[in-house]
Design an enzyme around this catalytic site. Structure first.
Site, PDB file in Angstrom:
ATOM      1  N   GLY A  19       4.855   2.529  -1.254  1.00 43.83           N
ATOM      2  CA  GLY A  19       5.770   1.406  -1.838  1.00 43.83           C
ATOM      3  C   GLY A  19       4.911   1.062  -3.055  1.00 43.83           C
ATOM      4  O   GLY A  19       5.265   0.643  -4.077  1.00 43.83           O
TER       5      GLY A  19
ATOM      6  N   SER B  82       0.792  -1.156   0.033  1.00 44.60           N
ATOM      7  CA  SER B  82       0.149  -0.017   0.058  1.00 44.60           C
ATOM      8  C   SER B  82       0.947   1.261  -0.003  1.00 44.60           C
ATOM      9  O   SER B  82       2.077   1.262   0.072  1.00 44.60           O
ATOM     10  CB  SER B  82      -0.958  -0.001   1.255  1.00 44.60           C
ATOM     11  OG  SER B  82      -0.166   0.157   2.284  1.00 44.60           O
TER      12      SER B  82
ATOM     13  N   TYR C 144       9.849   7.021  16.399  1.00 47.41           N
ATOM     14  CA  TYR C 144       9.911   6.721  14.919  1.00 47.41           C
ATOM     15  C   TYR C 144      10.821   7.637  14.452  1.00 47.41           C
ATOM     16  O   TYR C 144      11.417   7.122  13.402  1.00 47.41           O
ATOM     17  CB  TYR C 144       8.271   7.350  14.469  1.00 47.41           C
ATOM     18  CG  TYR C 144       8.377   7.464  12.951  1.00 47.41           C
ATOM     19  CD1 TYR C 144       8.149   6.277  12.253  1.00 47.41           C
ATOM     20  CD2 TYR C 144       8.270   8.675  12.274  1.00 47.41           C
ATOM     21  CE1 TYR C 144       8.180   6.251  10.876  1.00 47.41           C
ATOM     22  CE2 TYR C 144       8.288   8.927  11.216  1.00 47.41           C
ATOM     23  CZ  TYR C 144       8.150   7.616  10.357  1.00 47.41           C
ATOM     24  OH  TYR C 144       8.034   7.741   9.041  1.00 47.41           O
TER      25      TYR C 144
END
Length: 274
Positions: A20, A17, A163
């Site tokens: 990518g 999804s 992150y």
């Protein structure tokens, strides 16, 4: 601008999804043979149909969960068995994790899925790969990487800090790979804030991203496709890009000594020789 797309083999992780998949579709349309890697079999099948419907050829699919390093090792073995040459390895898979999670391998999930897993995969495929493209992020500004303690975010967990630390690691890894492997061009990029499924399991991320300008997955994938396609002489090896322009990451993501320390710590963590 010289474009090298033709009939190359391009492996895209996190390809079921978002960025990518958008990159895989565009590269396939340009004539490349694309290989999709993802965690969810159903979403991978859907992505394959999207590529086939647009480009006319169904891609090969490989399932792997980057939260499990043995899955990454098995993926590398399967890719090595299937292909003698991988012209481009696009390390695009990633995760934002709302709650502190420790993987079966003993690492905070963000640093494993976003850095250690692609670090391991790239090292295991190093002799087959012709070019490396890494999806990094401007979120590296919130990174606080300590190579001596890769699990540091677990002690006082904040999703975006964890992150950001993994994205800081992406940029440092790219620069160090370029230094160690001068025959394998490596680049990383910031895709912008993209409206995808990425991070939708995180209420904190979803709320925060509502306040930011979005771009489509196709727009976010443009720099990935561009870095995968340009002649190396037109790019800076080890460089960090945004919107097809060379950018300067923050100093904490551009420190060669920190990059070398991260490489050594990562090699030890995944059990390979430095």
């Amino acid at each position: 601008m010289e474009d090298l797309t033709g009939r190359r083999l391009v492996v895209v992780t996190g390809a079921s999804s978002g960025i990518g998949l958008a990159a895989a579709v565009e590269l396939a349309v340009r004539g490349d043979q694309v290989v999709l890697v993802g965690r969810d079999p159903a979403r991978l099948q859907y992505a394959a149909e999207q590529v086939r419907a647009t480009a006319g050829e169904r891609p090969e699919l490989f399932r792997a969960d980057f939260a499990v390093l043995d899955d990454v090792r098995r993926l590398a073995e399967r890719l090595r068995s299937a292909y003698d040459r991988i012209d481009v390895l696009a390390n695009n898979a990633g995760a934002i994790v709302l709650q502190p999670v420790t993987t079966v391998d003993g690492f905070e999930l963000s640093i494993q899925a976003n850095h250690l897993a692609p670090f391991l995969l790239t090292n295991l495929l190093r002799d087959r790969v012709g070019r490396i493209v890494v999806t990094a992020s401007g979120a590296h500004r919130s990174g606080a990487l300590d190579p001596d303690d890769l699990n540091r975010p677990l002690r006082r967990y904040r999703a975006m800090d964890a992150y950001g630390t993994s994205k800081q690691a992406n940029i440092l890894f790219t620069a160090e790979a370029a230094r160690r492997w001068p025959d394998v061009p490596a680049y990383c990029f910031h895709p912008g804030v993209v409206r995808t499924r990425f991070g939708t399991d995180s209420r904190l991320v979803t709320i925060g991203m509502r306040l930011l300008p979005f771009r489509s997955p196709e727009k976010g994938a443009e720099t990935l496709v561009w870095l995968a396609s340009q002649a190396p002489g037109r790019l800076r090896i080890g460089g960090y890009y945004q919107d097809c322009q060379l950018r300067r990451p923050l100093p904490k993501a551009a420190d060669p000594r920190l990059a070398a320390r991260l490489w050594a710590a990562s090699a030890k963590a995944v059990g390979i020789a430095e």
